[in-house]
Design a protein around this motif. Structure first.
Motif, short mmCIF file in Angstrom:
data_model
loop_
_atom_site.label_atom_id
_atom_site.label_comp_id
_atom_site.label_asym_id
_atom_site.label_seq_id
_atom_site.Cartn_x
_atom_site.Cartn_y
_atom_site.Cartn_z
N GLN A 71 0.85 -1.18 0.00
CA GLN A 71 0.00 0.00 0.00
C GLN A 71 0.89 1.24 0.00
OE1 GLN A 71 -2.76 1.13 3.41
NE2 GLN A 71 -4.22 0.25 1.96
N LEU A 72 0.82 1.96 -1.10
CA LEU A 72 1.64 3.16 -1.26
C LEU A 72 0.88 4.37 -0.72
CD1 LEU A 72 4.17 4.57 -2.51
CD2 LEU A 72 2.82 4.83 -4.60
N GLN A 73 1.46 5.03 0.26
CA GLN A 73 0.83 6.22 0.82
C GLN A 73 1.01 7.37 -0.16
OE1 GLN A 73 -0.77 5.82 3.79
NE2 GLN A 73 -1.71 7.83 3.46
N ILE A 74 -0.10 7.85 -0.70
CA ILE A 74 -0.06 8.91 -1.71
C ILE A 74 0.13 10.27 -1.04
CG2 ILE A 74 -1.31 10.05 -3.58
CD1 ILE A 74 -0.49 7.18 -4.22
N ILE A 75 1.12 11.00 -1.49
CA ILE A 75 1.34 12.36 -1.00
C ILE A 75 0.34 13.27 -1.70
CG2 ILE A 75 3.02 14.24 -0.80
CD1 ILE A 75 5.22 12.08 -1.23
N PRO A 76 -0.53 13.95 -0.96
CA PRO A 76 -1.54 14.80 -1.62
C PRO A 76 -0.89 15.83 -2.54
CG PRO A 76 -1.98 14.59 0.74
CD PRO A 76 -0.63 13.98 0.50
N PHE A 77 -1.54 16.04 -3.68
CA PHE A 77 -1.05 17.01 -4.65
C PHE A 77 -1.85 18.30 -4.51
CE2 PHE A 77 -1.65 18.77 -9.05
CZ PHE A 77 -0.38 19.31 -9.17
N HIS A 78 -1.16 19.36 -4.17
CA HIS A 78 -1.80 20.67 -4.03
C HIS A 78 -1.13 21.66 -4.97
CE1 HIS A 78 -3.95 19.15 -0.57
NE2 HIS A 78 -2.82 18.84 0.04
N GLY A 79 -1.12 21.31 -6.26
CA GLY A 79 -0.47 22.15 -7.25
C GLY A 79 -1.25 23.42 -7.52
N SER A 80 -0.61 24.32 -8.20
CA SER A 80 -1.24 25.61 -8.53
C SER A 80 -1.91 25.58 -9.91
CB SER A 80 -0.19 26.72 -8.49
OG SER A 80 0.87 26.43 -9.39
N ASN A 81 -1.91 24.41 -10.56
CA ASN A 81 -2.49 24.31 -11.91
C ASN A 81 -4.00 24.53 -11.84
OD1 ASN A 81 -3.62 23.17 -14.37
ND2 ASN A 81 -1.59 22.35 -14.77
N PRO A 82 -4.50 25.59 -12.49
CA PRO A 82 -5.92 25.92 -12.38
C PRO A 82 -6.78 25.28 -13.46
CG PRO A 82 -4.78 27.66 -13.55
CD PRO A 82 -3.75 26.58 -13.28
N THR A 83 -6.22 24.37 -14.26
CA THR A 83 -6.93 23.88 -15.44
C THR A 83 -7.96 22.81 -15.14
OG1 THR A 83 -5.16 22.28 -15.85
CG2 THR A 83 -5.00 24.42 -16.97
N THR A 84 -7.92 22.20 -13.97
CA THR A 84 -8.88 21.14 -13.67
C THR A 84 -9.05 20.95 -12.17
OG1 THR A 84 -9.46 18.81 -14.04
CG2 THR A 84 -7.14 19.30 -13.71
N ASP A 85 -10.27 20.56 -11.79
CA ASP A 85 -10.51 20.14 -10.41
C ASP A 85 -10.97 18.69 -10.37
OD1 ASP A 85 -13.01 20.34 -11.53
OD2 ASP A 85 -13.84 21.68 -10.00
N ASP A 86 -10.77 17.98 -11.50
CA ASP A 86 -11.16 16.58 -11.59
C ASP A 86 -10.38 15.77 -10.55
OD1 ASP A 86 -11.00 13.73 -12.45
OD2 ASP A 86 -12.21 14.44 -14.12
N PRO A 87 -11.06 15.11 -9.61
CA PRO A 87 -10.34 14.40 -8.54
C PRO A 87 -9.46 13.26 -9.04
CG PRO A 87 -12.69 13.85 -8.52
CD PRO A 87 -12.52 14.98 -9.48
N PHE A 88 -9.82 12.68 -10.19
CA PHE A 88 -9.01 11.57 -10.72
C PHE A 88 -7.74 12.11 -11.39
CE2 PHE A 88 -13.22 9.80 -10.27
CZ PHE A 88 -12.96 8.58 -9.65
#
Length: 464
Positions: A71-88
């Protein structure tokens, strides 16, 4: 009786986010286990985007206790890219950025790894890990061969992005040109997160040993030939068609109400309606679709979603469709919410047609059974896939409908197309022929099994 021994290869499978990515990996894992000559490790990201992913991973592991789980613990991505809010899309990026954490986990596995089977969306970070471990990395494609070629060709297209707004079609060497309307809109924006992800991973393809792809030669012969002849791109690894992937054992208890309802319906009398695990229709389109289903006069089984992520899907059927519709169609139709075992539904003799978004898993499931499709693409690879479905004779597609998220289709037109889907004998005959070819490819000693066994034999030789 297990045949695993010290010469059996040890393969780690690493899917990315979403059921559309998880499902082919679990099916591939099940096929490998059926040969009883492989050690398997399943790598999954935590937390998952959807509850369904988590429950399916848990059930698969409970049914296959011999599979090692990382089980790989995913580091949350909080980028500044405004092009999408798609959770996938955001989870794709978070997974890609977290993949470097795998190296110490994989280097200490016992027995040592022989190969990685990884998702395309993590290719750029997994390829260096595989190289450092001295093992081959096979990319598992979760889309059609033709769309995969488009993704591989994306860096070339983006080198002259201004041209994409002027040309009527995209010409990929060796392939029938794609109309520009079939290209996902994000591909015209090199700064879009999804586009940037795919372009980055496309540049890592040359390091892969091969592309394991859920398709078969009779369905995408032109594309497979062009890719493997080096006409698409000279650096592409071999495309290894392993489809249609065989279904694996799922929990049948949650399906019993659907199957019992289907049992009471005549053969090929039911239209099955589903738009996949992450397609949410507008309430207006849901109402028009309900009108179309009712006007068509056919029985229907409709799996309904109102949000991309299942845990956000809170609306009640009575609020979406109204009491009167549910009462009028009580005997002719069934509407369900939540994930279903789609392959088991399509395998039921009562199913006569399939209205679908053309997600690739759904296409291959329909092909395997020879079920005619009404293609209604919503986003992503689905318009390219719809064209493949039409050209192969598996279904019908109205190009003028465009992307499902962009226009509101009238219930009367939907009803007309349902009539064509269920009443066109030539379409049914062509779809049956596709099914025969699909089952031949995926059956015992079929081309797909031979491809997979060839990979296993190669990995065995590498160990010796």
């Amino acid at each position: 009786m297990l045949n695993r021994n010290e010469n059996s290869p040890h393969i780690a499978l690493f899917p990315s986010a979403g059921m559309g990515h998880l499902t082919p990996f679990l099916r591939l894992a099940s096929m490998l286990l059926s040969h009883k000559d492989c050690h398997l490790t399943l790598i999954t990201g935590h937390p998952t985007v959807s509850d369904t992913e988590s429950s399916y991973i848990s059930y698969f592991l409970s049914q296959n206790p011999e599979v090692n789980h990382i089980q790989l613990q995913i580091i949350p991505f909080h980028g500044s890219n405004p092009t999408t809010d798609d959770p996938f899309f955001l989870q794709f990026e978070a997974t890609r950025r977290s993949a470097h954490l795998l190296h110490p986990l994989l280097s200490s596995t016992s027995p040592p790894l022989s190969a990685l089977f990884s998702d395309f969306v993590v290719a750029s970070t997994v390829s260096p890990i595989a190289a450092d471990l001295g093992i081959p990395n096979y990319i598992v494609a979760t889309t059609s061969a033709k769309f995969f070629c488009l993704m591989a060709y994306l860096p070339t297209l983006l080198s002259n992005v201004a041209e994409l707004s002027r040309i009527p079609e995209v010409k990929i060497p060796g392939l029938t040109p794609l109309q520009i309307s079939s290209i996902p809109p994000p591909f015209k924006d090199p700064d879009h997160l999804f586009t940037a992800q795919l372009a980055t991973n496309a540049l890592a393809l040359s390091a892969a040993k091969g592309i394991l792809i859920n398709t078969f030669d009779g369905f995408e012969s032109e594309t497979l030939a062009a890719a493997n002849d080096g006409r698409v791109l000279t650096h592409l690894p071999s495309f290894l068609p392993t489809g249609p992937l065989e279904p694996y054992e799922l929990n049948k208890e949650q399906m019993q109400h659907c199957l019992s309802w289907l049992d009471r319906k005549p053969a090929e009398s039911v239209v099955y309606v589903s738009f996949g695990s992450r397609t949410a229709m507008s309430n207006d389109q849901i109402r028009e679709l309900s009108k179309g289903l009712e006007r068509s006069g056919y029985h229907f089984l409709w799996v309904l979603k109102t949000s991309k992520v299942d845990r956000d899907d809170k609306e009640e059927l009575k609020d979406l469709l109204g009491y009167s519709f549910l009462e009028r169609t009580e005997k002719s139709g069934m509407v369900v919410k939540g994930w279903v075992n789609q392959q088991e539904i399509l395998d039921h003799p009562a199913i006569g047609g399939f209205i679908n978004h053309c997600g690739w898993n759904s296409v291959m499931e329909a092909a395997r059974r020879g079920i005619p499709m009404l293609a209604w693409p919503q986003h992503g690879d689905q318009m390219v896939n719809a064209e493949i479905v039409k050209d192969a004779g598996l279904g019908i597609w109205e190009r003028k409908w465009g992307w499902g998220v962009e226009a509101l289709l009238d219930g009367e037109e939907i009803a007309e197309r349902i009539g064509e889907l269920m009443g066109n004998e030539k379409l049914k005959s062509n779809a049956r022929k596709v099914g025969e070819e699909a089952r031949k490819a995926s059956g015992v000693d079929g081309s797909s099994e031979k491809v997979l066994m060839g990979v296993i034999e190669f990995l065995k030789q590498q160990k010796n």
